[in-house]
Design a protein around this motif. Structure first.
Motif, PDB file in Angstrom:
ATOM      1  N   GLN A   1      78.769  51.739  20.260  1.00 51.85           N
ATOM      2  CA  GLN A   1      79.481  51.373  21.481  1.00 51.85           C
ATOM      3  C   GLN A   1      78.704  50.293  22.239  1.00 51.85           C
ATOM      4  OE1 GLN A   1      82.487  52.359  22.250  1.00 51.85           O
ATOM      5  NE2 GLN A   1      82.697  53.873  20.623  1.00 51.85           N
ATOM      6  N   PRO A   2      79.010  49.019  21.989  1.00 53.83           N
ATOM      7  CA  PRO A   2      78.386  47.935  22.764  1.00 53.83           C
ATOM      8  C   PRO A   2      79.024  47.837  24.149  1.00 53.83           C
ATOM      9  CG  PRO A   2      79.956  47.028  21.208  1.00 53.83           C
ATOM     10  CD  PRO A   2      79.908  48.514  20.952  1.00 53.83           C
ATOM     11  N   THR A   3      78.446  46.994  25.001  1.00 50.74           N
ATOM     12  CA  THR A   3      78.970  46.835  26.352  1.00 50.74           C
ATOM     13  C   THR A   3      79.206  45.365  26.669  1.00 50.74           C
ATOM     14  OG1 THR A   3      78.543  47.228  28.705  1.00 50.74           O
ATOM     15  CG2 THR A   3      76.632  46.743  27.343  1.00 50.74           C
ATOM     16  N   THR A   4      80.187  45.107  27.506  1.00 52.17           N
ATOM     17  CA  THR A   4      80.449  43.754  27.993  1.00 52.17           C
ATOM     18  C   THR A   4      79.865  43.555  29.387  1.00 52.17           C
ATOM     19  OG1 THR A   4      82.602  44.445  28.865  1.00 52.17           O
ATOM     20  CG2 THR A   4      82.557  43.530  26.627  1.00 52.17           C
ATOM     21  N   ASP A   5      79.153  44.530  29.890  1.00 50.57           N
ATOM     22  CA  ASP A   5      78.574  44.484  31.234  1.00 50.57           C
ATOM     23  C   ASP A   5      77.339  43.585  31.244  1.00 50.57           C
ATOM     24  OD1 ASP A   5      77.567  44.876  33.750  1.00 50.57           O
ATOM     25  OD2 ASP A   5      77.315  47.055  33.551  1.00 50.57           O
ATOM     26  N   LYS A   6      77.458  42.433  31.889  1.00 46.67           N
ATOM     27  CA  LYS A   6      76.355  41.469  31.906  1.00 46.67           C
ATOM     28  C   LYS A   6      75.195  41.916  32.794  1.00 46.67           C
ATOM     29  CE  LYS A   6      79.102  37.430  30.670  1.00 46.67           C
ATOM     30  NZ  LYS A   6      79.480  36.037  30.996  1.00 46.67           N
ATOM     31  N   SER A   7      75.385  42.985  33.555  1.00 45.55           N
ATOM     32  CA  SER A   7      74.280  43.523  34.350  1.00 45.55           C
ATOM     33  C   SER A   7      73.399  44.475  33.532  1.00 45.55           C
ATOM     34  CB  SER A   7      74.813  44.258  35.590  1.00 45.55           C
ATOM     35  OG  SER A   7      75.437  45.480  35.242  1.00 45.55           O
ATOM     36  N   PHE A   8      73.728  44.621  32.237  1.00 44.74           N
ATOM     37  CA  PHE A   8      72.907  45.454  31.351  1.00 44.74           C
ATOM     38  C   PHE A   8      71.631  44.671  31.022  1.00 44.74           C
ATOM     39  CE2 PHE A   8      72.218  47.146  26.856  1.00 44.74           C
ATOM     40  CZ  PHE A   8      71.520  48.260  27.300  1.00 44.74           C
ATOM     41  N   SER A   9      70.668  44.753  31.929  1.00 47.73           N
ATOM     42  CA  SER A   9      69.459  43.932  31.904  1.00 47.73           C
ATOM     43  C   SER A   9      68.431  44.425  30.898  1.00 47.73           C
ATOM     44  CB  SER A   9      68.827  43.936  33.293  1.00 47.73           C
ATOM     45  OG  SER A   9      68.395  45.260  33.624  1.00 47.73           O
ATOM     46  N   TYR A  10      67.399  43.616  30.737  1.00 51.99           N
ATOM     47  CA  TYR A  10      66.274  44.009  29.882  1.00 51.99           C
ATOM     48  C   TYR A  10      65.695  45.345  30.344  1.00 51.99           C
ATOM     49  CZ  TYR A  10      61.523  44.002  27.970  1.00 51.99           C
ATOM     50  OH  TYR A  10      60.345  44.358  27.351  1.00 51.99           O
ATOM     51  N   GLU A  11      65.523  45.500  31.658  1.00 51.11           N
ATOM     52  CA  GLU A  11      64.951  46.736  32.195  1.00 51.11           C
ATOM     53  C   GLU A  11      65.832  47.939  31.860  1.00 51.11           C
ATOM     54  OE1 GLU A  11      63.134  43.352  33.927  1.00 51.11           O
ATOM     55  OE2 GLU A  11      65.280  43.895  33.889  1.00 51.11           O
ATOM     56  N   LYS A  12      67.147  47.781  32.004  1.00 51.10           N
ATOM     57  CA  LYS A  12      68.055  48.875  31.649  1.00 51.10           C
ATOM     58  C   LYS A  12      67.998  49.150  30.146  1.00 51.10           C
ATOM     59  CE  LYS A  12      71.481  48.348  35.356  1.00 51.10           C
ATOM     60  NZ  LYS A  12      72.906  48.028  35.658  1.00 51.10           N
ATOM     61  N   GLY A  13      67.962  48.090  29.368  1.00 47.58           N
ATOM     62  CA  GLY A  13      67.875  48.255  27.924  1.00 47.58           C
ATOM     63  C   GLY A  13      66.620  49.002  27.516  1.00 47.58           C
ATOM     64  N   LEU A  14      65.522  48.714  28.200  1.00 47.18           N
ATOM     65  CA  LEU A  14      64.260  49.383  27.903  1.00 47.18           C
ATOM     66  C   LEU A  14      64.335  50.863  28.262  1.00 47.18           C
ATOM     67  CD1 LEU A  14      61.450  48.736  26.807  1.00 47.18           C
ATOM     68  CD2 LEU A  14      60.701  48.313  29.155  1.00 47.18           C
ATOM     69  N   HIS A  15      64.982  51.182  29.376  1.00 39.31           N
ATOM     70  CA  HIS A  15      65.143  52.590  29.766  1.00 39.31           C
ATOM     71  C   HIS A  15      65.949  53.351  28.719  1.00 39.31           C
ATOM     72  CE1 HIS A  15      63.222  52.825  33.642  1.00 39.31           C
ATOM     73  NE2 HIS A  15      63.898  51.785  34.119  1.00 39.31           N
ATOM     74  N   VAL A  16      67.031  52.744  28.239  1.00 39.50           N
ATOM     75  CA  VAL A  16      67.845  53.400  27.215  1.00 39.50           C
ATOM     76  C   VAL A  16      67.044  53.584  25.931  1.00 39.50           C
ATOM     77  CG1 VAL A  16      69.894  53.180  25.749  1.00 39.50           C
ATOM     78  CG2 VAL A  16      70.022  52.552  28.165  1.00 39.50           C
ATOM     79  N   ALA A  17      66.318  52.532  25.544  1.00 40.54           N
ATOM     80  CA  ALA A  17      65.513  52.602  24.318  1.00 40.54           C
ATOM     81  C   ALA A  17      64.500  53.742  24.392  1.00 40.54           C
ATOM     82  CB  ALA A  17      64.813  51.268  24.084  1.00 40.54           C
ATOM     83  N   ASN A  18      63.831  53.862  25.534  1.00 39.22           N
ATOM     84  CA  ASN A  18      62.853  54.937  25.700  1.00 39.22           C
ATOM     85  C   ASN A  18      63.528  56.302  25.680  1.00 39.22           C
ATOM     86  OD1 ASN A  18      60.699  53.152  25.907  1.00 39.22           O
ATOM     87  ND2 ASN A  18      60.866  52.980  28.142  1.00 39.22           N
ATOM     88  N   ALA A  19      64.720  56.383  26.265  1.00 39.89           N
ATOM     89  CA  ALA A  19      65.427  57.666  26.353  1.00 39.89           C
ATOM     90  C   ALA A  19      65.831  58.201  24.986  1.00 39.89           C
ATOM     91  CB  ALA A  19      66.653  57.533  27.245  1.00 39.89           C
ATOM     92  N   VAL A  20      66.141  57.307  24.054  1.00 36.10           N
ATOM     93  CA  VAL A  20      66.583  57.747  22.724  1.00 36.10           C
ATOM     94  C   VAL A  20      65.445  57.744  21.714  1.00 36.10           C
ATOM     95  CG1 VAL A  20      68.954  57.013  23.140  1.00 36.10           C
ATOM     96  CG2 VAL A  20      67.357  55.415  22.030  1.00 36.10           C
ATOM     97  N   GLY A  21      64.227  57.509  22.167  1.00 38.85           N
ATOM     98  CA  GLY A  21      63.078  57.592  21.275  1.00 38.85           C
ATOM     99  C   GLY A  21      62.844  56.377  20.419  1.00 38.85           C
ATOM    100  N   PHE A  22      63.446  55.250  20.806  1.00 38.37           N
ATOM    101  CA  PHE A  22      63.220  54.002  20.076  1.00 38.37           C
ATOM    102  C   PHE A  22      61.807  53.523  20.359  1.00 38.37           C
ATOM    103  CE2 PHE A  22      63.235  49.328  19.903  1.00 38.37           C
ATOM    104  CZ  PHE A  22      63.744  49.110  18.637  1.00 38.37           C
ATOM    105  N   GLN A  23      60.983  53.402  19.320  1.00 40.51           N
ATOM    106  CA  GLN A  23      59.586  53.028  19.488  1.00 40.51           C
ATOM    107  C   GLN A  23      59.435  51.515  19.332  1.00 40.51           C
ATOM    108  OE1 GLN A  23      56.702  55.793  17.566  1.00 40.51           O
ATOM    109  NE2 GLN A  23      58.520  56.782  16.712  1.00 40.51           N
ATOM    110  N   GLY A  24      59.351  50.838  20.449  1.00 39.46           N
ATOM    111  CA  GLY A  24      59.246  49.383  20.431  1.00 39.46           C
ATOM    112  C   GLY A  24      57.819  48.919  20.319  1.00 39.46           C
ATOM    113  N   VAL A  25      57.334  48.805  19.105  1.00 43.81           N
ATOM    114  CA  VAL A  25      55.973  48.333  18.857  1.00 43.81           C
ATOM    115  C   VAL A  25      56.062  47.091  17.984  1.00 43.81           C
ATOM    116  CG1 VAL A  25      53.694  48.917  17.959  1.00 43.81           C
ATOM    117  CG2 VAL A  25      55.142  50.716  18.934  1.00 43.81           C
ATOM    118  N   PRO A  26      55.977  45.900  18.578  1.00 45.21           N
ATOM    119  CA  PRO A  26      56.098  44.666  17.785  1.00 45.21           C
ATOM    120  C   PRO A  26      55.104  44.635  16.625  1.00 45.21           C
ATOM    121  CG  PRO A  26      56.162  44.161  20.126  1.00 45.21           C
ATOM    122  CD  PRO A  26      55.799  45.617  20.014  1.00 45.21           C
ATOM    123  N   GLY A  27      55.605  44.212  15.461  1.00 42.55           N
ATOM    124  CA  GLY A  27      54.761  44.104  14.290  1.00 42.55           C
ATOM    125  C   GLY A  27      54.718  45.358  13.429  1.00 42.55           C
ATOM    126  N   LYS A  28      55.344  46.456  13.892  1.00 36.43           N
ATOM    127  CA  LYS A  28      55.374  47.689  13.106  1.00 36.43           C
ATOM    128  C   LYS A  28      56.813  48.052  12.775  1.00 36.43           C
ATOM    129  CE  LYS A  28      51.139  49.802  14.927  1.00 36.43           C
ATOM    130  NZ  LYS A  28      50.546  51.037  15.530  1.00 36.43           N
TER     131      LYS A  28
END
Length: 239
Positions: free
Chosen positions: A207-234
């Motif tokens: 389910q993508p979104t067309t909401d342009k207010s979906f900022s980097y900060e919001k994206g990071l909160h969602v990523a952390n909430a679902v356990g997405f481990q953002g470690v560049p290079g790994k």
């Protein structure tokens, strides 16, 4: 679909065009070297939206994958008007046209289908349709390598018809819900996900979104909430 390159030879060059090759993916391309158990095998890759040909360059520059056959599809005329790239025999076959126009049975020919930084340029409905079509049409042991910003990354067109404008944002939850077998991340929150055939069972949760207010900060909160481990290079293997 207009074929520009066949078996590494230009057969139908685009002439009298002032459009320049476009599209530089920020995706974690190196993830492609970890998808298969045996990189020495004869591998067929389809690069959808190949842009400037960066993925093909990466594959051919690696001695372990230089023998892979890479085909490319791009809807932007400028990307298909790149004689310097074609002369270097990076792409075996090249078609000018949208991914939506590729005959579905052709997808079954490939071991890895790549959709790097493409879906954010589509409407939400088209992005869902394309993922479903690719997962349905690819072979039972094939993989779909998808990358996208995990937020509404602001980007607009730079050349006429270059398809560069971003139309949707894709939260990490939408990609993780597809049960990827592995994933990786590049800055700034650009996720790369390897999907197997099983992801088709979970396609309704993309389910993508067309909401342009979906900022980097919001994206990071969602990523952390679902356990997405953002470690560049790994990269992280899930299944």
């Amino acid at each position: 679909m207009r074929q520009i390159v066949k078996d590494y030879e230009v057969i139908d060059p685009i002439v009298n065009s002032t459009l320049m090759p476009a599209g530089e993916s920020a995706s974690p391309k190196e993830l492609i070297f970890h998808i298969l158990q045996d990189n020495a095998a004869k591998v067929q890759v389809l690069d959808i939206g190949f842009g400037k040909g960066n993925l093909g360059e990466v594959i051919k520059a690696n001695p372990q994958t230089a023998h892979w056959s890479v085909d490319g599809v791009d809807g932007f005329e400028g990307s298909c008007n790149h004689p310097a790239l074609f002369e270097r025999k990076i792409y075996r076959n090249v078609w000018h046209g949208l991914a939506q126009a590729v005959p579905s049975d052709r997808f079954a020919q490939y071991d890895i289908i790549c959709l790097l930084d493409v879906i954010e340029h589509l409407t939400a409905d088209t992005a869902r349709w394309l993922l479903r079509t690719l997962l349905t049409s690819m072979g039972p042991n094939a993989f779909l390598f998808v990358s996208t910003p995990l937020w509404f990354y602001p980007q607009h067109s730079q050349q006429s018809g270059d398809l560069e404008e971003h139309l949707i944002g894709v939260p990490a939850s939408a990609m993780m819900a597809l049960t990827p077998v592995m994933y990786a991340m590049n800055h700034p929150l650009i996720g790369g996900f390897v999907l197997s055939k099983r992801s088709l069972d979970f396609i309704e949760f993309f389910q993508p979104t067309t909401d342009k207010s979906f900022s980097y900060e919001k994206g990071l909160h969602v990523a952390n909430a679902v356990g997405f481990q953002g470690v560049p290079g790994k990269f992280f293997r899930l299944g």
